[in-house]
Design a protein around this motif. Structure first.
Motif: not given
Length: 391
Positions: A60-85
């Protein structure tokens, strides 16, 4: 009728980016994707990837927005993860008001699609290159980094149990074997698949039953946390002999912590002439990175939202701390769980090869992946001592 996303024209894609992200882009090409469409775009000398997919029962959109936050956390930790605009029209949860700021809902015909725009991460998927000699160890270190980074991410808004859920790996293999057997009985399995496929399915089923009786009962009491849960060789990018990126957080969910190295090891087996050694090397790389990740109870990784540990699944085992280190009990499960996951992948790919339109991307992808996976499964289950002889 829902409009196929691949029918979107370049000018429509450019308009999506302008309206929802305020970016004037140039269309380049469609990239491969099993569910979402992925579109390569350019703006002012930089490359971007637009990802578009429809919501589903489990996404769902609600779940997918949470996925976006998970991805942002991984990037903020210095992992090679794409930045989301950030989106100019960000989705926000109606109940909590929470928003990643990165997800937009865009009208496509009479439906709404979930749209994100990422910076492009250079590199080639690991499945398409000759892997470096230490690839399994690199994958293990990546898995440990993700576990450490995501250890204190709040759990998903609602529990998600999908076809790739770690806890039900064995049951899903058995279900897939039954489905393929039904297709065979209906005469829908090509003759060239032959008796070998029946033998392979028997091996997979027997191993999956062992997972159900010996591993699944242990999972409830193990540490649970948010994990990526899909470190396969199409979600890992390689450049200059090293892992340069990790993509596709769509399967992220709260699961036993051991799922991360087990899933990573499953696909690392595909890159090695000695699959069992690949599992061991993945675990060694994981342990080395976990030992360096900090002590139990360290502060949450940068970018993590909330301070509490993720909620457990299937009854809620103890939550993981910020360390990624596995207990002896968790480590003992990795090999068997990794092989079961590869069995699930092979069965899933075989089903797609048999049921998708013959000239479709899904069928071609299924055929190529199953041809690579079954020899590995055969080697480790039918002839473990000869696992170096992949044929």
């Amino acid at each position: 009728m829902t409009r196929p996303l691949r029918s979107l024209a370049p000018d429509e894609i450019v308009e999506l980016c302008a309206r929802h992200f305020g970016l004037a882009v140039e269309f380049d090409s469609f990239l491969p994707g099993e569910v979402a469409i992925n579109v390569l775009l350019h703006h002012d000398g930089s490359a971007y990837v637009l990802k578009v997919e429809y919501p589903s029962r489990t996404t769902t959109a609600r779940h997918f927005d949470w996925v976006c936050r998970v991805q942002a956390t991984a990037r903020a930790a210095g992992l090679p993860v794409a930045a989301q605009l950030p989106s100019a029209t960000p989705y926000a949860d109606a109940e909590s008001g929470e928003s990643s700021g990165a997800l937009a809902l865009a009208p496509i015909g009479k439906d709404s699609a979930m749209v994100r725009l990422h910076e492009f991460v250079p590199g080639r998927v690991a499945a398409g290159v000759e892997p470096p000699a230490d690839y399994p160890a690199q994958v293990g270190r990546l898995a440990a980094g993700l576990v450490s980074a995501l250890a204190r991410v709040p759990a998903e808004p609602e529990p998600i149990l999908h076809a790739w859920a770690f806890e039900t790996t064995g049951a899903n293999v058995i279900f897939a074997c039954d489905r393929i057997a039904a297709l065979e009985s209906a005469g829908q399995v090509p003759v060239e698949y032959g008796a070998r496929l029946s033998g392979d399915l028997a091996l997979a089923r027997a191993h999956a039953q062992t997972f159900e009786t010996e591993i699944r009962p242990q999972l409830t009491g193990l540490p649970h946390q948010v994990v990526h849960q899909d470190l396969n060789d199409f979600n890992i990018l390689i450049a200059d002999g090293a892992i340069a990126g990790v993509i596709d957080f769509n399967d992220a969910r709260t699961a036993p912590r051991v799922a991360e190295p087990a899933v990573a090891a499953a696909y690392a087996m595909l890159s090695s002439q000695d699959p069992l050694a690949a599992i061991r090397e993945t675990c060694t790389g994981y342990a080395e990175a976990a030992d360096a990740s900090g002590a139990e109870g360290a502060e949450p990784a940068a970018g993590a939202e909330g301070g509490g540990p993720a909620a457990g699944a299937e009854g809620g085992g103890p939550a993981a701390g910020a360390t990624a280190a596995l207990s002896a009990g968790e480590l003992a499960l990795v090999e068997q769980a990794a092989i079961t996951r590869l069995c699930l992948a092979a069965c899933t790919w075989t089903t797609r090869a048999l049921t998708a339109p013959p000239d479709s991307f899904a069928a071609a992808f299924g055929r190529s992946r199953m041809k690579r996976a079954w020899p590995v499964i055969r080697a480790v289950l039918d002839d473990p001592a000869g696992s170096r002889r992949i044929s």
